[in-house]
Design an enzyme around this catalytic site. Structure first.
Site, PDB file in Angstrom:
ATOM      1  N   ASP A  98      24.048  41.514  34.402  1.00 48.35           N
ATOM      2  CA  ASP A  98      22.811  40.796  33.907  1.00 48.35           C
ATOM      3  C   ASP A  98      21.436  40.912  33.486  1.00 48.35           C
ATOM      4  OD1 ASP A  98      24.656  38.847  34.124  1.00 48.35           O
ATOM      5  OD2 ASP A  98      23.288  36.885  35.612  1.00 48.35           O
ATOM      6  N   HIS A 154      29.500  45.503  35.429  1.00 52.10           N
ATOM      7  CA  HIS A 154      31.331  45.483  35.110  1.00 52.10           C
ATOM      8  C   HIS A 154      31.334  46.633  33.918  1.00 52.10           C
ATOM      9  CE1 HIS A 154      31.567  41.699  37.397  1.00 52.10           C
ATOM     10  NE2 HIS A 154      30.153  41.657  37.652  1.00 52.10           N
ATOM     11  N   SER A 255      17.587  46.927  39.293  1.00 54.17           N
ATOM     12  CA  SER A 255      16.980  48.737  38.446  1.00 54.17           C
ATOM     13  C   SER A 255      17.131  48.286  37.319  1.00 54.17           C
ATOM     14  CB  SER A 255      17.794  49.189  39.555  1.00 54.17           C
ATOM     15  OG  SER A 255      17.528  50.920  39.491  1.00 54.17           O
TER      16      SER A 255
END
Length: 293
Positions: A98, A154, A255
């Site tokens: 995300d 991922h 981050s």
């Protein structure tokens, strides 16, 4: 209120944000947050999460757990199964996490940019001439994870993880205000360089960049956490085959991830600076496939 006063007010707000999130003892504050977030006490965890919700858009409705033993457990939460399906098209490279899409485009002779008008050197970012040369005229995209987002990342495609290096550095905030004011910010912060190649053979590099309050990156391929306390060796050879969507690790707060792709990929139409994106949605399509559509 006049336009001039509005601009002045906005500038003052930016100055205050920069002061509060950067002109502080960043390393000490980051170490403290790392310690505090791991305190396993229900009262501390519940109070911290409640305070976090007051100052952010934190939404835990997607989390697989409803209670957390620590603030760290909430930061690194898993989601309910099936909420982040990854585009199955083998010609598509997806978002690994995300995030909010930042600077993106073509790497021109080894130069990319953190915002418009603020270039930096790919070689300075990855600290490896061979990697820099590989992506010299490729393309890049910057994804910023805010503190309230899902923090796991991922595999954006079927790929093989080949090499991981850790580059020690600072912990500047990575928000747009800091990016406008700190030159070559990504080249100064703590970061990892994850070299991979796609199942089709093209080189692909993932650069997770740490920031204030988050200088720890967990990588499953190494079965360890990388942070400012990591001692040499800071380079690790691996040979891990992963499928698109497999979890690679997590940040312990918010981050940035910078992705470096070959030049034969084209950005998907939905990619736009400032747009929010979820893990699994398309970022690039192989250009041959795109041209043949």
């Amino acid at each position: 209120m006049t336009v001039k006063s509005l601009i002045a007010s906005f500038t003052q707000q930016e100055d205050l944000n920069f002061l509060l999130t950067n002109r502080v003892p960043r390393a000490a504050l980051t170490r403290f947050m790392g310690w505090f977030s791991k305190i396993e006490n229900p009262l501390v965890a519940d109070a911290s999460i409640a305070l976090w919700k007051l100052f952010s858009d934190l939404d835990l409705s997607e989390a697989s757990e409803t209670r957390f033993k620590s603030l760290h457990a909430c930061f690194t939460r898993e989601l309910k199964p099936g909420l982040r399906p990854f585009d199955p098209d083998p010609d598509i490279v997806t978002s690994p996490s995300d995030g909010i899409i930042g600077a993106h485009g073509v790497i021109k002779d080894g130069e990319l940019y953190q915002i418009k008008g603020a270039p930096y050197s790919l070689r300075d970012l990855v600290a490896d001439p061979a990697v820099a040369e590989t992506h010299r005229n490729g393309c890049f995209i910057t994804l910023r994870l805010t503190s309230s987002m899902y923090h796991r990342f991922h595999a954006p495609a079927d790929m093989t993880l080949e090499h991981v290096s850790l580059i020690h550095g600072d912990t500047w905030n990575v928000n747009p205000i800091a990016l406008k004011r700190v030159e070559r910010l990504f080249c100064k912060n703590e970061r990892a360089v994850i070299r991979t190649h796609l199942s089709s053979g093209e080189p692909f590099t993932i650069v997770p960049v740490a920031a204030i309050l988050v200088a720890s990156i967990r990588l499953h391929a190494l079965d360890r956490v990388l942070n400012a306390q990591t001692e040499r060796p800071l380079a690790y050879v691996c040979n891990n085959n992963v499928r698109k969507g497999d979890e690679l690790g997590w940040f312990e707060h918010g981050s940035t991830i910078i992705l470096l792709a070959p030049g034969d990929f084209a950005f998907c139409p939905s990619v736009a600076e400032g747009a929010r994106i979820r893990a699994g949605l398309p970022l690039w399509r192989r250009r041959v496939a795109a041209d043949g559509m």
